[in-house]
Design an enzyme around this catalytic site. Structure first.
Site, PDB file in Angstrom:
ATOM      1  N   ILE A 217      56.230  20.380 -35.135  1.00  0.00           N
ATOM      2  CA  ILE A 217      57.016  21.150 -34.167  1.00  0.00           C
ATOM      3  C   ILE A 217      57.959  20.231 -33.394  1.00  0.00           C
ATOM      4  O   ILE A 217      57.668  19.052 -33.207  1.00  0.00           O
ATOM      5  CB  ILE A 217      56.061  21.925 -33.219  1.00  0.00           C
ATOM      6  CG1 ILE A 217      56.830  22.832 -32.243  1.00  0.00           C
ATOM      7  CG2 ILE A 217      55.099  21.007 -32.495  1.00  0.00           C
ATOM      8  CD1 ILE A 217      55.943  23.813 -31.470  1.00  0.00           C
ATOM      9  N   CYS A 218      59.084  20.794 -32.976  1.00  0.00           N
ATOM     10  CA  CYS A 218      60.034  20.160 -32.075  1.00  0.00           C
ATOM     11  C   CYS A 218      60.796  19.031 -32.774  1.00  0.00           C
ATOM     12  O   CYS A 218      61.492  19.260 -33.750  1.00  0.00           O
ATOM     13  CB  CYS A 218      59.316  19.679 -30.812  1.00  0.00           C
ATOM     14  SG  CYS A 218      60.406  19.229 -29.445  1.00  0.00           S
ATOM     15  N   ALA A 219      60.671  17.817 -32.289  1.00  0.00           N
ATOM     16  CA  ALA A 219      61.381  16.675 -32.861  1.00  0.00           C
ATOM     17  C   ALA A 219      60.684  16.120 -34.100  1.00  0.00           C
ATOM     18  O   ALA A 219      61.300  15.399 -34.890  1.00  0.00           O
ATOM     19  CB  ALA A 219      61.525  15.566 -31.817  1.00  0.00           C
TER      20      ALA A 219
END
Length: 183
Positions: free
Chosen positions: A102-104
């Site tokens: 998730i995310c970066a």
């Protein structure tokens, strides 16, 4: 019974890690937090957490899924861990295993050459650069075979419910959504 490891690296995004752990455990999925080094792990906002295990003590064959929370520094630290990258590569090659990022962290995995030419999503500010590696999808959660990706803190709960659906079933995820007042 499914078993999941959630990797905690210094700089991890709290919501993306702990909301996932919380929801998986509510679903009665055996979930371990796994640190990259001994001692407390410090989150992006200086919350200190003691993980259940160290990555050096983990036997990848004992787990069905690895979850990689983001956070700029946390994602970089995950990407710098050969142990984690080796597990991710091993799991992506095994259809019965899952990689959830998730995310970066999806972007970091793509930069490291671990994922490519798959449908995936990541933190929006990285979308243009990410699209050079993967088929960027503007969605909260993207499932492409055994790779599950999500966008960021606000999508962490939906990400976790999707993991519950994959590891258990839709009914368990639906009941959790209702019980947690998640619309």
């Amino acid at each position: 019974m499914s078993k999941v490891m959630v990797v905690l690296a210094d700089g991890f995004e709290e919501i993306e890690a702990l909301a996932v752990v919380d929801i998986l455990r509510r679903a009665e999925i055996d979930t371990d937090t796994v640190a990259l080094k001994a001692g407390l792990v410090t989150s992006a906002r200086n919350i200190r957490i003691e993980a259940d295990r160290l990555i050096s003590d983990v036997k990848p064959e004992d787990y069905e899924m690895i979850v990689l929370p983001g956070g700029g520094v946390g994602a970089k630290n995950i990407g710098d861990s050969e142990a984690v990258l080796n597990i991710v590569k091993q799991y992506l090659a095994a259809p019965e295993k899952f990689v959830a990022a998730i995310c970066a962290t999806p972007f970091v995995l793509a930069e490291k050459g671990v994922i490519k030419d798959v449908m995936a999503t990541c933190y929006p500010s990285m979308a243009e650069a990410f699209a050079k590696y993967c088929d960027y999808q503007l969605a909260e959660v993207v499932v492409d075979e055994n790779l599950i990706t999500s966008r960021g803190p606000a999508t962490a709960a939906e990400f976790a419910f999707t993991l519950v659906e994959l590891l258990k079933d839709e009914e368990t995820a639906r009941r959790l959504r209702e019980g947690m007042l998640y619309a």
